[in-house]
Design a protein around this motif. Structure first.
Motif, PDB file in Angstrom:
ATOM      1  N   ALA A  91       0.904  -1.193  -0.212  1.00  0.00           N
ATOM      2  CA  ALA A  91       0.009   0.008  -0.068  1.00  0.00           C
ATOM      3  C   ALA A  91       0.832   1.417  -0.138  1.00  0.00           C
ATOM      4  N   VAL A  92      -0.044   2.397  -0.125  1.00  0.00           N
ATOM      5  CA  VAL A  92       0.992   3.463   0.060  1.00  0.00           C
ATOM      6  C   VAL A  92       0.553   4.072   1.307  1.00  0.00           C
ATOM      7  N   TYR A  93       1.839   4.199   2.277  1.00  0.00           N
ATOM      8  CA  TYR A  93       1.700   4.456   3.659  1.00  0.00           C
ATOM      9  C   TYR A  93       1.897   6.139   4.013  1.00  0.00           C
ATOM     10  N   TYR A  94       0.885   6.803   4.609  1.00  0.00           N
ATOM     11  CA  TYR A  94       0.927   7.911   4.856  1.00  0.00           C
ATOM     12  C   TYR A  94       1.084   8.360   6.546  1.00  0.00           C
ATOM     13  N   CYS A  95       2.114   9.346   6.648  1.00  0.00           N
ATOM     14  CA  CYS A  95       2.115   9.714   7.900  1.00  0.00           C
ATOM     15  C   CYS A  95       1.348  10.894   8.193  1.00  0.00           C
ATOM     16  N   GLN A  96       0.711  10.765   9.589  1.00  0.00           N
ATOM     17  CA  GLN A  96      -0.257  11.837   9.971  1.00  0.00           C
ATOM     18  C   GLN A  96       0.159  12.588  11.473  1.00  0.00           C
ATOM     19  N   ALA A  97      -0.310  13.479  11.503  1.00  0.00           N
ATOM     20  CA  ALA A  97      -0.096  14.233  12.913  1.00  0.00           C
ATOM     21  C   ALA A  97      -1.103  15.500  13.156  1.00  0.00           C
ATOM     22  N   ASP A  98      -1.475  15.198  14.309  1.00  0.00           N
ATOM     23  CA  ASP A  98      -2.460  16.321  14.829  1.00  0.00           C
ATOM     24  C   ASP A  98      -1.523  17.438  15.936  1.00  0.00           C
ATOM     25  N   VAL A  99      -1.391  18.501  15.024  1.00  0.00           N
ATOM     26  CA  VAL A  99      -0.415  19.348  15.708  1.00  0.00           C
ATOM     27  C   VAL A  99      -1.154  20.647  16.220  1.00  0.00           C
ATOM     28  N   GLY A 100      -0.575  21.246  17.221  1.00  0.00           N
ATOM     29  CA  GLY A 100      -1.177  22.355  18.032  1.00  0.00           C
ATOM     30  C   GLY A 100      -0.381  23.575  17.556  1.00  0.00           C
ATOM     31  N   ARG A 101      -1.294  24.644  17.105  1.00  0.00           N
ATOM     32  CA  ARG A 101      -0.512  25.949  16.500  1.00  0.00           C
ATOM     33  C   ARG A 101      -1.160  27.126  17.238  1.00  0.00           C
ATOM     34  N   VAL A 102      -0.205  28.121  17.342  1.00  0.00           N
ATOM     35  CA  VAL A 102      -0.689  29.320  17.739  1.00  0.00           C
ATOM     36  C   VAL A 102      -1.498  30.147  16.655  1.00  0.00           C
ATOM     37  N   VAL A 103      -2.758  30.521  17.010  1.00  0.00           N
ATOM     38  CA  VAL A 103      -3.367  31.320  15.932  1.00  0.00           C
ATOM     39  C   VAL A 103      -4.345  32.355  16.760  1.00  0.00           C
ATOM     40  N   GLY A 104      -4.092  33.620  16.811  1.00  0.00           N
ATOM     41  CA  GLY A 104      -4.888  34.694  17.158  1.00  0.00           C
ATOM     42  C   GLY A 104      -4.677  34.552  18.814  1.00  0.00           C
ATOM     43  N   VAL A 107      -4.000  28.244  20.983  1.00  0.00           N
ATOM     44  CA  VAL A 107      -3.565  27.098  20.435  1.00  0.00           C
ATOM     45  C   VAL A 107      -4.597  26.195  20.037  1.00  0.00           C
ATOM     46  N   LEU A 108      -4.792  26.004  18.518  1.00  0.00           N
ATOM     47  CA  LEU A 108      -5.638  25.301  17.736  1.00  0.00           C
ATOM     48  C   LEU A 108      -5.180  24.097  17.198  1.00  0.00           C
ATOM     49  N   GLN A 109      -5.930  22.996  17.015  1.00  0.00           N
ATOM     50  CA  GLN A 109      -5.504  21.891  16.668  1.00  0.00           C
ATOM     51  C   GLN A 109      -5.802  21.553  14.991  1.00  0.00           C
ATOM     52  N   PHE A 110      -4.712  21.341  14.238  1.00  0.00           N
ATOM     53  CA  PHE A 110      -4.818  20.949  12.821  1.00  0.00           C
ATOM     54  C   PHE A 110      -4.257  19.556  12.483  1.00  0.00           C
ATOM     55  N   ARG A 111      -4.782  18.956  11.402  1.00  0.00           N
ATOM     56  CA  ARG A 111      -4.074  17.569  11.134  1.00  0.00           C
ATOM     57  C   ARG A 111      -3.517  17.939   9.719  1.00  0.00           C
ATOM     58  N   TYR A 112      -2.117  17.223   9.620  1.00  0.00           N
ATOM     59  CA  TYR A 112      -1.285  17.491   8.568  1.00  0.00           C
ATOM     60  C   TYR A 112      -1.123  15.746   8.208  1.00  0.00           C
ATOM     61  N   TRP A 113      -0.835  15.614   6.837  1.00  0.00           N
ATOM     62  CA  TRP A 113      -0.503  14.298   6.035  1.00  0.00           C
ATOM     63  C   TRP A 113       0.768  14.707   5.492  1.00  0.00           C
ATOM     64  N   GLY A 114       1.602  13.317   5.378  1.00  0.00           N
ATOM     65  CA  GLY A 114       2.755  13.352   4.688  1.00  0.00           C
ATOM     66  C   GLY A 114       2.082  13.070   3.236  1.00  0.00           C
TER      67      GLY A 114
END
Length: 123
Positions: A91-104, A107-114
């Motif tokens: 299969a194609v394997y994808y890395c995923q991370a739930d990242v906290g970032r400072v916005v305004g 700290v808000l949560q965002f999901r990123y993919w490789g």
């Protein structure tokens, strides 16, 4: 921006092993969860393994006892050690991370993919 850089995919014979790695970089305040998903042709993307910041791990039933997820918090890196590989692991394997970032000021949560890395198990 946040980037997830993967490495370690390739071609391996049945019964062999591979080790995937994924490093997160960019504007990161915190990382709560890092994990791996995979998607084979004609199938939906499925969770393979995940590692939460508190140390808890989860595995798909199909990989329990064969795959091991680990995490280096100092390097914002997650690994997937894959042993006793089977053709159905292809299969194609994808890395995923739930990242906290400072916005305004919060700290808000965002999901990123490789970008995905191909794992092929074949004779």
């Amino acid at each position: 921006q946040v980037q997830l850089v993967e490495s370690g995919g390739g071609l391996v014979q049945p019964g062999g092993s591979l080790r995937l790695s994924c490093a997160a970089s960019g504007s990161i305040f915190s990382i709560n969860v890092m994990g791996w998903y995979r998607q084979a042709p004609g199938n939906q993307r499925e969770l393979v393994a995940s590692f939460a910041s508190g140390g808890s791990t989860n595995y798909a039933d199909s990989v329990k006892g064969r795959f091991t997820i680990s995490r280096d918090n100092a390097k914002n890196t997650v690994y997937l050690q894959m042993n006793s590989l089977k053709p159905e692991d292809t299969a194609v394997y994808y890395c995923q991370a739930d990242v906290g970032r400072v916005v305004g000021g919060q700290v808000l949560q965002f999901r990123y993919w490789g970008q995905g890395t191909q794992v092929t198990v074949s004779s």
